[in-house]
Design a protein around this motif. Sequence first.
Motif, PDB file in Angstrom:
ATOM      1  N   GLY A 157      -3.278  -6.586   0.293  1.00 20.99           N
ATOM      2  CA  GLY A 157      -4.046  -6.471   1.526  1.00 20.99           C
ATOM      3  C   GLY A 157      -3.202  -6.431   2.792  1.00 20.99           C
ATOM      4  O   GLY A 157      -3.707  -6.108   3.863  1.00 20.99           O
ATOM      5  N   GLY A 158      -1.919  -6.751   2.682  1.00 18.77           N
ATOM      6  CA  GLY A 158      -1.053  -6.797   3.858  1.00 18.77           C
ATOM      7  C   GLY A 158      -1.149  -8.128   4.582  1.00 18.77           C
ATOM      8  O   GLY A 158      -1.873  -9.025   4.159  1.00 18.77           O
ATOM      9  N   MET A 162      -5.023  -5.536   6.686  1.00 24.30           N
ATOM     10  CA  MET A 162      -5.156  -4.207   7.292  1.00 24.30           C
ATOM     11  C   MET A 162      -4.320  -3.154   6.566  1.00 24.30           C
ATOM     12  O   MET A 162      -4.089  -2.070   7.106  1.00 24.30           O
ATOM     13  N   ALA A 163      -3.872  -3.458   5.360  1.00 21.81           N
ATOM     14  CA  ALA A 163      -3.046  -2.487   4.635  1.00 21.81           C
ATOM     15  C   ALA A 163      -3.883  -1.289   4.199  1.00 21.81           C
ATOM     16  O   ALA A 163      -5.104  -1.335   4.186  1.00 21.81           O
ATOM     17  N   MET A 164      -3.206  -0.231   3.830  1.00 20.00           N
ATOM     18  CA  MET A 164      -3.806   0.988   3.269  1.00 20.00           C
ATOM     19  C   MET A 164      -4.836   1.625   4.197  1.00 20.00           C
ATOM     20  O   MET A 164      -5.922   1.990   3.769  1.00 20.00           O
ATOM     21  N   GLU A 165      -4.462   1.782   5.458  1.00 21.45           N
ATOM     22  CA  GLU A 165      -5.272   2.592   6.366  1.00 21.45           C
ATOM     23  C   GLU A 165      -4.929   4.051   6.095  1.00 21.45           C
ATOM     24  O   GLU A 165      -4.470   4.783   6.986  1.00 21.45           O
ATOM     25  N   PHE A 166      -5.183   4.432   4.846  1.00 21.58           N
ATOM     26  CA  PHE A 166      -4.806   5.752   4.346  1.00 21.58           C
ATOM     27  C   PHE A 166      -5.434   6.880   5.166  1.00 21.58           C
ATOM     28  O   PHE A 166      -4.793   7.898   5.446  1.00 21.58           O
TER      29      PHE A 166
ATOM     30  N   VAL B 242       3.559   1.167   8.615  1.00 20.64           N
ATOM     31  CA  VAL B 242       2.745   0.006   8.998  1.00 20.64           C
ATOM     32  C   VAL B 242       1.276   0.237   8.641  1.00 20.64           C
ATOM     33  O   VAL B 242       0.588  -0.680   8.189  1.00 20.64           O
ATOM     34  N   LYS B 243       0.787   1.477   8.807  1.00 19.69           N
ATOM     35  CA  LYS B 243      -0.600   1.766   8.442  1.00 19.69           C
ATOM     36  C   LYS B 243      -0.820   1.545   6.943  1.00 19.69           C
ATOM     37  O   LYS B 243      -1.905   1.154   6.532  1.00 19.69           O
ATOM     38  N   LEU B 244       0.188   1.787   6.137  1.00 14.24           N
ATOM     39  CA  LEU B 244       0.036   1.578   4.694  1.00 14.24           C
ATOM     40  C   LEU B 244       0.279   0.132   4.302  1.00 14.24           C
ATOM     41  O   LEU B 244      -0.403  -0.408   3.439  1.00 14.24           O
ATOM     42  N   LEU B 245       1.239  -0.517   4.916  1.00  8.92           N
ATOM     43  CA  LEU B 245       1.708  -1.817   4.406  1.00  8.92           C
ATOM     44  C   LEU B 245       1.235  -3.016   5.214  1.00  8.92           C
ATOM     45  O   LEU B 245       1.274  -4.138   4.719  1.00  8.92           O
ATOM     46  N   ASP B 246       0.792  -2.818   6.449  1.00 10.59           N
ATOM     47  CA  ASP B 246       0.413  -3.928   7.323  1.00 10.59           C
ATOM     48  C   ASP B 246       1.473  -5.023   7.342  1.00 10.59           C
ATOM     49  O   ASP B 246       1.235  -6.149   6.943  1.00 10.59           O
ATOM     50  N   ILE B 247       2.682  -4.640   7.754  1.00  6.66           N
ATOM     51  CA  ILE B 247       3.737  -5.631   7.953  1.00  6.66           C
ATOM     52  C   ILE B 247       4.119  -5.641   9.430  1.00  6.66           C
ATOM     53  O   ILE B 247       3.957  -4.643  10.131  1.00  6.66           O
ATOM     54  N   LEU B 279      -3.833  -2.817  15.331  1.00  2.00           N
ATOM     55  CA  LEU B 279      -2.413  -3.076  15.058  1.00  2.00           C
ATOM     56  C   LEU B 279      -1.522  -2.808  16.275  1.00  2.00           C
ATOM     57  O   LEU B 279      -0.356  -3.206  16.302  1.00  2.00           O
TER      58      LEU B 279
END
Lengths: 314, 314
Positions: A157-158, A162-166, B242-247, B279
């Motif tokens: 999930g990050g 907010m992870a994977m805002e594909f 960042v959009k994919l990983l939320d780090i 983000l």
Amino acid sequence: MSPVLAADIGGTNLRLAVVNEAGEVVNEQRIEAQLSRADASSPAEAEAQLMQTLISAIHPFAASHEITAIGIGFPGFFDHQNQLLRSSPNIPMLANFPLAAHLSEALNLPVAVENDALCAAIGEQRFGAGQGCDNLLHITLGTGIGGGLILNNAPYGGERGMAMEFGHLCVEPGGRTCGCGNQGCVEAYASATAISRRYQEASGEALSTKAIYQLAQQGDESAKEIIQSAGHYLGMAIAESVKLLDITTISLSGGLCGAWSLLQPAILETLNRQLIPPLQGKIDIRRSQLDDRSGILGAATIARPAREETTGQA
Amino acid sequence: MSPVLAADIGGTNLRLAVVNEAGEVVNEQRIEAQLSRADASSPAEAEAQLMQTLISAIHPFAASHEITAIGIGFPGFFDHQNQLLRSSPNIPMLANFPLAAHLSEALNLPVAVENDALCAAIGEQRFGAGQGCDNLLHITLGTGIGGGLILNNAPYGGERGMAMEFGHLCVEPGGRTCGCGNQGCVEAYASATAISRRYQEASGEALSTKAIYQLAQQGDESAKEIIQSAGHYLGMAIAESVKLLDITTISLSGGLCGAWSLLQPAILETLNRQLIPPLQGKIDIRRSQLDDRSGILGAATIARPAREETTGQA
């Protein structure tokens, strides 16, 4: 081994299902309920509206079955470490709300909540196209485009959920404007909304996406080009994801998969061109086998650990 | 608590260092050695050449110190599950080679091997800009552009050790041709090679990147524009990550960081424009504090678990 209640929550309706251990939906109900309400004047009012909507929908359904746990897929960002719903695009006033804890108290049952697209990935890994995969990227093609990621056999999930805002990966800098305010997001080319709009621009006709997929399969040039272009942009975004994550299995669900015989080759053509050479030809693009049940089955899956923690049984 | 030998291997030289527990380099040596040899006519010959090059460089240095373990950062793809060097862009003939096991046997010491950019990320997390972070994306800006990822406090290599091909994220579809054969990779805009080429195209002058960074800091318009453009493209690629990983934490090392006062604002401007709204403004772009030692310190870090497994001591 009693069944759990799974809920998949959208902007305008709630889908509730009783699901057994085997992932079989033994009872299902769809309820119209307006979740996307921007009329709340304070966070407290938004929280109260959301709680009331969910409780009035879930309570009678849960009470009429022998339910011992509830799992919910919700369109918002969940921070797992702190068990907070950080925010939801549908309810702007909402921030840092302990949704699962409040629902659990109100319904007197263990409740687990997860982002809806991540629920869909969990469902696909457990029961669908991702069975047997320790790593899976699942993409949901709907009004918007979502992504859910399983890494090392665990939902990812990050840091803030907010992870994977594909859907908001940028595939055409300076391109079409997306609902997020940016330009060139894959969602602006390959979502159902985008495909309808692009078909209308090309042909002047306002058709449902289902009708456009059928026309494309029948050879309509405008419809075909738009589906293939959507596949191209999805291939771009999948390539970026694979270059970062080095995962092999990608599954897709949603209406656009109805045009799979056009979509998959278009995705693969761009994907393999965009990858670094050692990854070319190694990626498996799969169509969901769960129709539209991946989200609800994922919600059922997350319900079980919550129940086990509460009862102390494995 | 004896020191370990860390090796950072490049195309034309090997850097060897004795590193103590505190991450202090107590002795260091650079050896010219031609690793990038495409003249091998078979995988066996390529393996033999590589082994000979590494052993003849490492053995005398290891023997002259009280070394109990070796860690190596290597420019190639490592499959951790199977402990195989899958491939290396520098040595095309090499495939599925158990480098660590063979070196360990030849040198009679425990050997751990990892991708060089992932080693740099490990070094930054342990001793540098990523200290205290459970998640870190570290970007190395050199002749090429590499990426290393720490997720949930563990190095993330992907299914085949090919994760974080950050330099090959596509930031300008149809744009400049990259060494990988694709067009529009961030490496084609922001690597040292790309910056030299772009400056020569703009000014007609062939200058070192160091000279170009100095000119930019002094206000030379062409040099400034190229650095800012590199920052823009890095911001695009970081936004996708960042959009994919939320780090939250991104660190950068390498020569281009010499122009940090121009580079960082350019990265942040694009990054914050490209991110989804929740983000924006939340990402911390840090300059490495380790100069060029992140790779060697990461190699020292991976050496220790290998030693502990062998001796059974924590």
